[in-house]
Design a protein around this motif. Structure first.
Motif, mmCIF file in Angstrom:
data_model
loop_
_atom_site.group_PDB
_atom_site.id
_atom_site.type_symbol
_atom_site.label_atom_id
_atom_site.label_comp_id
_atom_site.label_asym_id
_atom_site.label_seq_id
_atom_site.Cartn_x
_atom_site.Cartn_y
_atom_site.Cartn_z
ATOM 1 N N VAL A 102 0.892 -1.223 -0.320
ATOM 2 C CA VAL A 102 -0.034 -0.064 0.079
ATOM 3 C C VAL A 102 0.925 1.050 0.092
ATOM 4 O O VAL A 102 0.447 2.063 -0.955
ATOM 5 N N VAL A 103 1.821 1.122 0.786
ATOM 6 C CA VAL A 103 2.786 2.336 1.108
ATOM 7 C C VAL A 103 3.442 2.464 -0.460
ATOM 8 O O VAL A 103 3.575 3.759 -1.082
ATOM 9 N N MET A 104 4.143 1.581 -1.139
ATOM 10 C CA MET A 104 4.651 1.771 -2.384
ATOM 11 C C MET A 104 3.673 2.224 -3.386
ATOM 12 O O MET A 104 3.781 3.178 -4.005
ATOM 13 N N GLN A 105 2.542 1.690 -3.277
ATOM 14 C CA GLN A 105 1.369 2.285 -4.295
ATOM 15 C C GLN A 105 1.268 3.705 -4.067
ATOM 16 O O GLN A 105 0.886 4.611 -4.938
ATOM 17 N N ARG A 106 1.104 4.229 -2.799
ATOM 18 C CA ARG A 106 0.637 5.625 -2.462
ATOM 19 C C ARG A 106 1.955 6.342 -2.759
ATOM 20 O O ARG A 106 1.643 7.682 -2.897
ATOM 21 N N LEU A 107 3.016 5.915 -2.806
ATOM 22 C CA LEU A 107 4.205 6.934 -2.913
ATOM 23 C C LEU A 107 4.777 6.930 -4.671
ATOM 24 O O LEU A 107 6.128 6.810 -4.638
ATOM 25 N N THR A 108 4.006 7.113 -5.504
ATOM 26 C CA THR A 108 4.237 6.696 -6.940
ATOM 27 C C THR A 108 5.081 8.020 -7.365
ATOM 28 O O THR A 108 5.646 7.725 -8.327
ATOM 29 N N LYS A 109 4.981 9.174 -6.558
ATOM 30 C CA LYS A 109 5.473 10.420 -7.079
ATOM 31 C C LYS A 109 6.959 10.267 -6.468
ATOM 32 O O LYS A 109 7.804 11.186 -6.689
ATOM 33 N N VAL A 110 7.397 9.547 -5.601
ATOM 34 C CA VAL A 110 8.686 9.311 -4.849
ATOM 35 C C VAL A 110 9.583 8.231 -5.681
ATOM 36 O O VAL A 110 9.135 7.414 -5.895
ATOM 37 N N PRO A 111 10.749 8.455 -5.793
ATOM 38 C CA PRO A 111 11.801 7.684 -6.494
ATOM 39 C C PRO A 111 11.509 6.345 -5.609
ATOM 40 O O PRO A 111 11.217 6.180 -4.256
ATOM 41 N N VAL A 112 11.790 5.338 -6.236
ATOM 42 C CA VAL A 112 11.625 4.001 -6.009
ATOM 43 C C VAL A 112 12.242 3.570 -4.707
ATOM 44 O O VAL A 112 11.898 3.049 -3.744
ATOM 45 N N PHE A 113 13.668 4.216 -4.712
ATOM 46 C CA PHE A 113 14.628 3.807 -3.455
ATOM 47 C C PHE A 113 13.934 4.304 -2.147
ATOM 48 O O PHE A 113 13.656 3.534 -1.193
ATOM 49 N N ALA A 114 13.498 5.563 -2.148
ATOM 50 C CA ALA A 114 12.809 6.323 -1.018
ATOM 51 C C ALA A 114 11.446 5.764 -0.672
ATOM 52 O O ALA A 114 11.162 5.183 0.472
ATOM 53 N N ALA A 115 10.777 5.157 -1.625
ATOM 54 C CA ALA A 115 9.429 4.864 -1.326
ATOM 55 C C ALA A 115 9.721 3.501 -0.837
ATOM 56 O O ALA A 115 9.034 3.142 0.039
ATOM 57 N N ALA A 116 10.759 2.604 -1.478
ATOM 58 C CA ALA A 116 10.882 1.330 -0.767
ATOM 59 C C ALA A 116 11.310 1.100 0.601
ATOM 60 O O ALA A 116 10.820 0.374 1.301
ATOM 61 N N LEU A 117 12.248 2.350 0.957
ATOM 62 C CA LEU A 117 12.521 2.434 2.289
ATOM 63 C C LEU A 117 11.378 2.666 3.239
ATOM 64 O O LEU A 117 11.246 2.034 4.215
ATOM 65 N N ALA A 118 10.316 3.599 2.894
ATOM 66 C CA ALA A 118 9.225 3.864 3.587
ATOM 67 C C ALA A 118 8.301 2.940 3.693
ATOM 68 O O ALA A 118 7.861 2.398 4.845
ATOM 69 N N ALA A 119 8.258 2.017 2.716
ATOM 70 C CA ALA A 119 7.322 0.946 2.597
ATOM 71 C C ALA A 119 7.790 -0.184 3.401
ATOM 72 O O ALA A 119 6.967 -0.613 4.179
ATOM 73 N N ALA A 120 9.066 -0.642 3.483
ATOM 74 C CA ALA A 120 9.547 -1.692 4.035
ATOM 75 C C ALA A 120 9.691 -1.587 5.653
ATOM 76 O O ALA A 120 9.282 -2.373 6.227
ATOM 77 N N ALA A 121 9.906 -0.190 6.028
ATOM 78 C CA ALA A 121 9.838 0.230 7.232
ATOM 79 C C ALA A 121 8.480 0.046 7.898
ATOM 80 O O ALA A 121 8.194 -0.449 8.991
ATOM 81 N N ALA A 122 7.498 0.744 7.332
ATOM 82 C CA ALA A 122 6.005 0.634 7.608
ATOM 83 C C ALA A 122 5.689 -0.787 7.728
ATOM 84 O O ALA A 122 4.960 -1.083 8.720
ATOM 85 N N GLY A 123 5.817 -1.391 6.772
ATOM 86 C CA GLY A 123 4.825 -2.865 6.980
ATOM 87 C C GLY A 123 5.873 -3.957 7.420
ATOM 88 O O GLY A 123 5.445 -4.655 8.217
ATOM 89 N N GLY A 124 7.273 -3.854 7.127
ATOM 90 C CA GLY A 124 8.269 -4.935 7.627
ATOM 91 C C GLY A 124 8.556 -4.672 9.013
ATOM 92 O O GLY A 124 9.053 -5.777 9.913
ATOM 93 N N ILE A 125 8.636 -3.478 9.589
ATOM 94 C CA ILE A 125 9.014 -3.186 10.911
ATOM 95 C C ILE A 125 7.806 -2.871 11.918
ATOM 96 O O ILE A 125 7.220 -3.533 12.713
#
Length: 184
Positions: A102-125
């Motif tokens: 969900v976080v990756m989908q919502r951060l489409t305007k953000v570069p993939v690296f930053a979006a993946a950092l936020a997404a993995a931290a939110a879901g994975g942690i």
């Protein structure tokens, strides 16, 4: 759902299983919950497949584990793993992969690296730890503070996994732009 989606879901489930082959570390502070590489796979499932398919890949893995396949770190499998102190973490993988997607989908305007950092931290942690803490409180009969402290030993390794997932997501996007096509 098409055969391509089913194949991708199955491949990510298999990748999570393969990450279980890497050595585990058991810390007495964590109520017997091992440190494994499999949470990296959960993070990548959400990043690569999106929320629904990412969660389905984790559900597929956990179903096969429940049927007895020793696919969890340390060669664990069977219904017994869902009654151990790690059960909250295992069940937390499902919403963890979903939230990551969900976080990756919502951060489409953000570069993939930053979006993946936020997404993995939110879901994975955040999500997985929240479920893991509740699981430790119920199964290991820990108090909330004790469960949070026990879980904190996993944080350094999981932060490394968050960073690794961001690098892998960026590499996947560069090598095969359609790899994260659900973000468009």
């Amino acid at each position: 759902m098409g055969s391509r989606a089913i194949t991708r879901i199955s491949l990510l489930a298999a990748m999570i299983a393969v990450l279980g082959l890497l050595p585990t570390f058991h810390l007495p502070l964590a109520g017997g919950v091992p440190i494994t590489a499999q949470t990296l796979g959960v993070m990548l499932a959400g990043i690569v497949l999106g929320p629904r398919q990412g969660a389905l890949s984790v559900m597929l893995l956990l179903l096969v584990v429940a049927l007895g396949a020793p696919l969890l770190a340390g060669g664990r499998g069977g219904l017994g793993v869902f009654f151990a102190p790690s059960t909250g973490f295992l069940l937390g993988w499902i919403p963890g992969a979903f939230v990551t997607g969900v976080v990756m989908q919502r951060l489409t305007k953000v570069p993939v690296f930053a979006a993946a950092l936020a997404a993995a931290a939110a879901g994975g942690i955040v999500v997985v730890y929240g479920c893991g803490i509740v699981g430790l409180m119920i199964v290991a009969h820990m108090g909330a503070l004790q469960a949070m402290l026990a879980t904190s030993v996993f944080l350094p390794g999981d932060l490394v996994k968050v960073i690794a997932s961001a690098f892998l997501a960026r590499g996947a996007e560069q090598a095969y732009p359609a790899a994260l096509g659900y973000r468009s």
